[in-house]
Design a protein around this motif. Sequence first.
Motif, mmCIF file in Angstrom:
data_model
loop_
_atom_site.group_PDB
_atom_site.id
_atom_site.type_symbol
_atom_site.label_atom_id
_atom_site.label_comp_id
_atom_site.label_asym_id
_atom_site.label_seq_id
_atom_site.Cartn_x
_atom_site.Cartn_y
_atom_site.Cartn_z
ATOM 1 N N TRP A 82 46.209 25.181 28.312
ATOM 2 C CA TRP A 82 46.632 26.455 27.733
ATOM 3 C C TRP A 82 45.508 27.107 26.925
ATOM 4 C CZ3 TRP A 82 49.631 30.495 27.605
ATOM 5 C CH2 TRP A 82 50.763 30.481 28.418
ATOM 6 N N VAL A 83 44.819 26.291 26.128
ATOM 7 C CA VAL A 83 43.720 26.862 25.336
ATOM 8 C C VAL A 83 42.628 27.393 26.252
ATOM 9 C CG1 VAL A 83 41.884 26.327 23.696
ATOM 10 C CG2 VAL A 83 44.170 25.473 23.296
ATOM 11 N N ALA A 84 42.346 26.637 27.339
ATOM 12 C CA ALA A 84 41.311 27.084 28.270
ATOM 13 C C ALA A 84 41.728 28.390 28.955
ATOM 14 C CB ALA A 84 41.044 25.996 29.307
ATOM 15 N N ALA A 85 43.017 28.491 29.318
ATOM 16 C CA ALA A 85 43.508 29.717 29.942
ATOM 17 C C ALA A 85 43.341 30.903 28.989
ATOM 18 C CB ALA A 85 44.979 29.555 30.328
ATOM 19 N N LEU A 86 43.633 30.630 27.709
ATOM 20 C CA LEU A 86 43.524 31.675 26.691
ATOM 21 C C LEU A 86 42.070 32.131 26.520
ATOM 22 C CD1 LEU A 86 45.713 31.176 23.667
ATOM 23 C CD2 LEU A 86 43.409 31.864 23.263
ATOM 24 N N LEU A 87 41.147 31.159 26.512
ATOM 25 C CA LEU A 87 39.737 31.512 26.326
ATOM 26 C C LEU A 87 39.195 32.265 27.536
ATOM 27 C CD1 LEU A 87 38.333 28.277 24.651
ATOM 28 C CD2 LEU A 87 38.790 30.476 23.587
ATOM 29 N N SER A 88 39.586 31.837 28.738
ATOM 30 C CA SER A 88 39.023 32.545 29.895
ATOM 31 C C SER A 88 39.637 33.939 30.027
ATOM 32 C CB SER A 88 39.176 31.734 31.171
ATOM 33 O OG SER A 88 40.445 31.201 31.273
ATOM 34 N N THR A 89 40.895 34.098 29.591
ATOM 35 C CA THR A 89 41.461 35.450 29.532
ATOM 36 C C THR A 89 40.612 36.324 28.620
ATOM 37 O OG1 THR A 89 43.671 34.541 29.792
ATOM 38 C CG2 THR A 89 43.521 36.786 28.990
ATOM 39 N N LEU A 90 40.290 35.746 27.464
ATOM 40 C CA LEU A 90 39.498 36.476 26.477
ATOM 41 C C LEU A 90 38.143 36.890 27.047
ATOM 42 C CD1 LEU A 90 39.989 37.117 23.517
ATOM 43 C CD2 LEU A 90 38.730 35.081 22.944
ATOM 44 N N LEU A 91 37.571 35.979 27.836
ATOM 45 C CA LEU A 91 36.247 36.222 28.396
ATOM 46 C C LEU A 91 36.250 37.407 29.365
ATOM 47 C CD1 LEU A 91 33.489 34.677 28.297
ATOM 48 C CD2 LEU A 91 34.131 33.706 30.480
ATOM 49 N N SER A 92 37.364 37.576 30.069
ATOM 50 C CA SER A 92 37.394 38.611 31.099
ATOM 51 C C SER A 92 37.897 39.949 30.570
ATOM 52 C CB SER A 92 38.297 38.159 32.247
ATOM 53 O OG SER A 92 39.617 38.036 31.786
ATOM 54 N N LEU A 93 38.458 39.958 29.346
ATOM 55 C CA LEU A 93 39.141 41.164 28.874
ATOM 56 C C LEU A 93 38.241 42.386 28.781
ATOM 57 C CD1 LEU A 93 41.561 40.049 26.062
ATOM 58 C CD2 LEU A 93 42.131 41.246 28.148
ATOM 59 N N HIS A 94 36.983 42.173 28.344
ATOM 60 C CA HIS A 94 36.131 43.335 28.100
ATOM 61 C C HIS A 94 35.897 44.131 29.379
ATOM 62 C CE1 HIS A 94 32.304 41.993 29.939
ATOM 63 N NE2 HIS A 94 32.911 40.842 29.853
ATOM 64 N N ARG A 95 36.095 43.471 30.544
ATOM 65 C CA ARG A 95 35.875 44.184 31.807
ATOM 66 C C ARG A 95 36.998 45.156 32.137
ATOM 67 N NH1 ARG A 95 34.536 39.471 34.430
ATOM 68 N NH2 ARG A 95 36.409 39.615 35.677
ATOM 69 N N LEU A 96 38.114 45.007 31.428
ATOM 70 C CA LEU A 96 39.311 45.771 31.773
ATOM 71 C C LEU A 96 39.055 47.275 31.774
ATOM 72 C CD1 LEU A 96 42.291 45.668 32.422
ATOM 73 C CD2 LEU A 96 42.764 45.149 30.066
ATOM 74 N N PHE A 97 38.374 47.773 30.739
ATOM 75 C CA PHE A 97 38.142 49.220 30.659
ATOM 76 C C PHE A 97 36.665 49.589 30.650
ATOM 77 C CE2 PHE A 97 42.210 48.557 28.339
ATOM 78 C CZ PHE A 97 43.030 49.183 29.250
ATOM 79 N N ALA A 98 35.775 48.590 30.489
ATOM 80 C CA ALA A 98 34.366 48.904 30.225
ATOM 81 C C ALA A 98 33.747 49.750 31.334
ATOM 82 C CB ALA A 98 33.583 47.608 30.043
ATOM 83 N N GLN A 99 33.988 49.344 32.598
ATOM 84 C CA GLN A 99 33.348 50.058 33.694
ATOM 85 C C GLN A 99 33.864 51.491 33.802
ATOM 86 O OE1 GLN A 99 33.813 48.062 37.424
ATOM 87 N NE2 GLN A 99 32.174 49.226 38.385
ATOM 88 N N ASP A 100 35.182 51.644 33.690
ATOM 89 C CA ASP A 100 35.775 52.985 33.764
ATOM 90 C C ASP A 100 35.309 53.855 32.606
ATOM 91 O OD1 ASP A 100 37.050 52.288 35.996
ATOM 92 O OD2 ASP A 100 39.024 52.018 35.097
ATOM 93 N N HIS A 101 35.079 53.221 31.460
ATOM 94 C CA HIS A 101 34.589 53.957 30.295
ATOM 95 C C HIS A 101 33.165 54.430 30.548
ATOM 96 C CE1 HIS A 101 34.231 55.230 26.231
ATOM 97 N NE2 HIS A 101 33.314 54.335 25.913
ATOM 98 N N ALA A 102 32.361 53.543 31.145
ATOM 99 C CA ALA A 102 30.944 53.864 31.353
ATOM 100 C C ALA A 102 30.767 54.993 32.368
ATOM 101 C CB ALA A 102 30.196 52.612 31.806
ATOM 102 N N ASP A 103 31.559 55.000 33.453
ATOM 103 C CA ASP A 103 31.318 56.012 34.494
ATOM 104 C C ASP A 103 32.234 57.231 34.379
ATOM 105 O OD1 ASP A 103 33.733 55.224 35.484
ATOM 106 O OD2 ASP A 103 32.950 54.117 37.180
ATOM 107 N N GLY A 104 33.029 57.312 33.306
ATOM 108 C CA GLY A 104 33.806 58.527 33.074
ATOM 109 C C GLY A 104 35.175 58.548 33.726
ATOM 110 N N THR A 105 35.502 57.504 34.502
ATOM 111 C CA THR A 105 36.821 57.464 35.140
ATOM 112 C C THR A 105 37.941 57.486 34.115
ATOM 113 O OG1 THR A 105 35.774 56.045 36.777
ATOM 114 C CG2 THR A 105 38.155 56.239 36.884
ATOM 115 N N LEU A 106 37.682 56.788 33.012
ATOM 116 C CA LEU A 106 38.718 56.662 31.989
ATOM 117 C C LEU A 106 39.124 58.032 31.451
ATOM 118 C CD1 LEU A 106 40.174 54.305 30.661
ATOM 119 C CD2 LEU A 106 38.536 54.425 28.814
#
Lengths: 225, 257
Positions: free
Chosen positions: A60-84
């Motif tokens: 469970w802790v590992a699942a939580l940490l890997s979720t955390l690791l991937s979260l920044h990708r959720l909006f970053a790309q769309d923010h960078a290219d203006g899609t957001l």
Amino acid sequence: MSGAGSAFAAVLRRDLTLAWRGRADVLVTLAFFVVVVCLFPFGVGAETNQLRAIGPGVLWVAALLSTLLSLHRLFAQDHADGTLEQLLLSPEPAALWVTAKIVAHWIVTGLPLVVVAPGLALLFDVERDALGVLTVSLALGTPILALIGAIGAALTLGLRGGGVLLALLVLPLYVPVLIFGAGAVDAVLGGMGASAHLLLLGGGLLGAVALAPFACAAALRIAVE
Amino acid sequence: MRDLDNKDLRGRSLLRFASPQVFYPVAGLLAPWFAGIAAVLTVIGLYIGFFVAPTDFQQGEVYRVIFIHVPAAWMSMLVYLVMAFWSAVGLVMNTRLSFMMARALAPTGAIFCFIALWTGALWGKPTWGTYWVWDARLTSQLLLLFLYLGYMALTEAIEDARRADRAGAIIALVGAINVPIIYFSVQWWNTLHQGASVSITKAPTMATTMLMGMLIMAIAAWAYTIAVAFWRVRPIILERERHTDWVGAELERLGSR
């Protein structure tokens, strides 16, 4: 299908396609999960009884940490290219496509963890009966992690050191999910039945689905204005 | 808003204090009074606590830490709620001052949180034989400290004041919804796994002087919080309103002093 439904489907399909094109990113999250889980026997010793006891918590802790690791990708790309910004300007309700993005993110990062977890649990000699409950608890819990984490990801969008900040913001909020998720497996192993924990996780998921997209949409508006 | 002259500012509505320009001098005027109240009550409360209150028949002298510990723990929780309240007011009514109050309160809440944890640990060693147990109260208090730190880190990391205010407000509100969830989940986790553990909820029936001392200290903590928040909000107001004429005049006055 109504207009809202098709907008939801369109965003979902787009994000899944993008994720499929960049498969390596997704695999890194999964690999991180596997590696973290495999580190624990080195850290705490490979004694079977001990591993059996800590197995559910470690997964469970590992699942939580890997979720955390991937979260920044959720909006970053769309923010960078203006899609957001385009999405925010669109007439569709923001909570709708935010939910679609979170669902796509969970399918890409959360679902593989749920699938892999029972296999890893065998490395910790977790009993067969508990494997099903572990899978169900992760299937109910990881979407909550994604929904709460999305709020944090939106709040820290484009900030320097956003990743560490995201962890500080989100980890205290993850504690209940961790407790009930790992608790469900422990309850089965203790012979008590996991239904209470699983029902609470389910309730948490419904609550998070109902509230988190709105908070997340508000946070995105603040981030891009 | 240009014609918001002195006549309007002296209007009868309490809402006029929502204007940073009106609130700034009021905060400056009231802060020393609250600081004075806090100082006097702290002296009285500590005197009662350390010299008047009887020795506890179970815990001896160790229990006296409650005169600091319990008010700090109360305030740490209350300040978070007040912070979330001002955040909600700011988001709904779009008032600048409420965001500033929320940000002025956060460090005080975090400090009270830390004091509660620290004094609790010092009390725990002689009483429970350990500085820390994963008891429901302790754990949720620790997580509350993390929530404060997260709020402060987020608002400090964002340079644009408007975005920092609103982002902080959202995380404060999300945290406020989660605090009871965290509390009950932690409590349940604890009772499920360890059975009945040490609880500080069931205090032994307290002597009146003990209760008096604790309540006086609690009021002192209130007054301290108000005084410090007022003091901390004043520079925030000056910084945020630096483009206005009145801040220019005020800075000149401060500079010439």
